[in-house]
Design an enzyme around this catalytic site. Structure first.
Site, PDB file in Angstrom:
ATOM      1  N   PRO A  72       0.840  -1.203   0.000  1.00 34.47           N
ATOM      2  CA  PRO A  72       0.000   0.000   0.000  1.00 34.47           C
ATOM      3  C   PRO A  72       0.869   1.244   0.000  1.00 34.47           C
ATOM      4  O   PRO A  72       1.808   1.358   0.786  1.00 34.47           O
ATOM      5  CB  PRO A  72      -0.798  -0.129   1.311  1.00 34.47           C
ATOM      6  CG  PRO A  72       0.033  -1.027   2.175  1.00 34.47           C
ATOM      7  CD  PRO A  72       0.733  -1.970   1.256  1.00 34.47           C
ATOM      8  N   CYS A  97       5.062   2.642   9.155  1.00 32.09           N
ATOM      9  CA  CYS A  97       5.175   4.040   8.757  1.00 32.09           C
ATOM     10  C   CYS A  97       6.230   4.745   9.620  1.00 32.09           C
ATOM     11  O   CYS A  97       6.213   4.632  10.852  1.00 32.09           O
ATOM     12  CB  CYS A  97       3.833   4.744   8.895  1.00 32.09           C
ATOM     13  SG  CYS A  97       3.837   6.410   8.205  1.00 32.09           S
ATOM     14  N   GLY A 104      11.652  -4.740   0.441  1.00 31.59           N
ATOM     15  CA  GLY A 104      12.815  -3.868   0.434  1.00 31.59           C
ATOM     16  C   GLY A 104      13.761  -4.179  -0.705  1.00 31.59           C
ATOM     17  O   GLY A 104      14.303  -5.285  -0.783  1.00 31.59           O
TER      18      GLY A 104
END
Length: 377
Positions: free
Chosen positions: A18, A103, A205
């Site tokens: 997302p 986040c 990543g």
């Protein structure tokens, strides 16, 4: 062995991360047209969902062919998290719930949210349990970072807590919050987490190409991959990923990566802008939202600055169409761009936390002011 999400088979084991302002209905459709996987909507805050925020009500819509429907929630209060999840169940809003603990932006961590939460292990456990216990069988997963910084790593402990509570998988962005999007991801941490958990572990990543995804699986043993910045301006990456995983499963040589000409890229750009115009319902709004994608699509191509700027300021599909027609459509894809980072890159930085946040790991007090009433990051 296939990656399972409740009753859903995830084949190939690929998840679109997302991304705020990116993974709306239009972009998810564009990516799904390229290859199979799980395509997650933008981050939705539990407060906004529970209180029916008008902006959020639009963001939680899914296309008629989206299956499973995947929603990511951000929340810091177990009570509000439970309320939001109960609404998802009662109104059949989604088939999968992912929880955001990754986040790293200041406005989130400075109030104790996002990647700061796993440090408070009891609060973290309560939030995850609130989601799982109220999901009525819907699969719940989590996505997190390694920790706050190298001195405050939490990923193994948090993964074990989430597993014990009942999540279906754990996804790890193999950077700390302090790293933000700098440097290289620590794939060894993904391998460590995989060895520690029984539930599936997904790695995130530095997946810029399909070969990176296969290499991550080989090096870490992870059960699947989460792709974020690597697909910006390159939704066809999901076609590469599907082909790569399919070839591996069949034991055959995989085809080379998709290398679209500039004309083919222009066709994808046209499709993307059109889908955004449909989703926004107002053409100008959709084309305006598309502007941020122009630089990603044209990255590395020999397109003059004046034409790039004009596209990034276009306000209608006709204007964009005329500008796309000026491109040299036979120009081959710039191979020099393969394997390079895309999207946000920045330097490591201080993680801003509430005063005294690191002093007591076992406090389950909900951080004041951390809940956000507006979705999308």
């Amino acid at each position: 062995m296939a990656l399972m999400l409740g009753q859903h088979v995830v084949d190939p084991p690929v998840v679109l991360a997302p991304m705020a302002g990116i993974t709306n209905v239009a972009y998810r459709q564009l990516c799904r047209e390229q290859g199979a996987g799980i395509y997650v909507c933008e981050m939705i805050t539990t407060v906004a969902l529970a209180h029916r925020n008008p902006k959020t009500e639009k963001m939680i819509r899914f296309g008629p062919e989206e299956q499973p429907r995947s929603i990511q929630l951000y929340g810091v209060d177990p009570v509000i998290t439970a309320k939001a999840v109960r609404r998802i169940v009662a109104e059949d809003l989604a088939d999968h719930i992912d929880l955001n603990f990754g986040c790293s932006v200041r406005k989130i961590t400075s109030k104790g949210g996002g990647s700061a939460i796993p440090w408070k292990r009891r609060l973290f456990a309560s939030i995850v349990a609130a989601a799982v216990d109220n999901a009525d069988g819907l699969p719940v997963t989590i996505k997190m970072r390694k920790g706050i910084d190298d001195d405050h790593l939490t990923y193994v402990e948090a993964g074990l807590i989430a597993q014990d509570v009942g999540v279906k998988w754990v996804a790890l962005h193999a950077r700390t919050a302090a790293q933000r999007y700098s440097g290289t991801a620590d794939w060894e941490a993904i391998a460590t987490l995989k060895q520690a958990l029984d539930v599936p572990v997904l790695g995130n990543g530095d997946i810029w190409e399909a070969d990176d995804a296969l290499r991550m699986v080989d090096e870490t043993g992870c059960d699947g991959v989460v792709v974020g910045r690597g697909c910006l301006g390159r939704p066809w990456l999901f076609a590469d990923l599907e082909a790569a995983f399919r070839a591996r499963a069949l034991g055959v040589d995989r085809p080379g990566p998709v290398m679209p000409s500039l004309g083919e890229v222009a066709g994808v750009m046209r499709r993307h802008a059109g889908l955004l115009a449909e989703w926004f319902t107002k053409e100008r709004d959709g084309v305006t939202d598309f502007r941020k994608h122009v630089a990603w699509y044209l990255k590395g191509f020999p397109v003059g600055g004046e034409l790039r700027r004009a596209m990034a300021m276009s306000s209608s599909l006709m204007e964009l169409e005329n500008l796309l027609g000026k491109l040299e459509h036979d120009t081959p894809f710039p191979q020099s761009e393969l394997g390079l980072p895309r999207g946000r890159t920045n330097s490591p930085g201080k993680v801003f936390l509430p005063e005294g946040w690191l002093a007591d790991r076992d406090s389950d007090e909900v951080p004041e002011g951390a809940e956000l009433d507006d979705s999308g990051g």
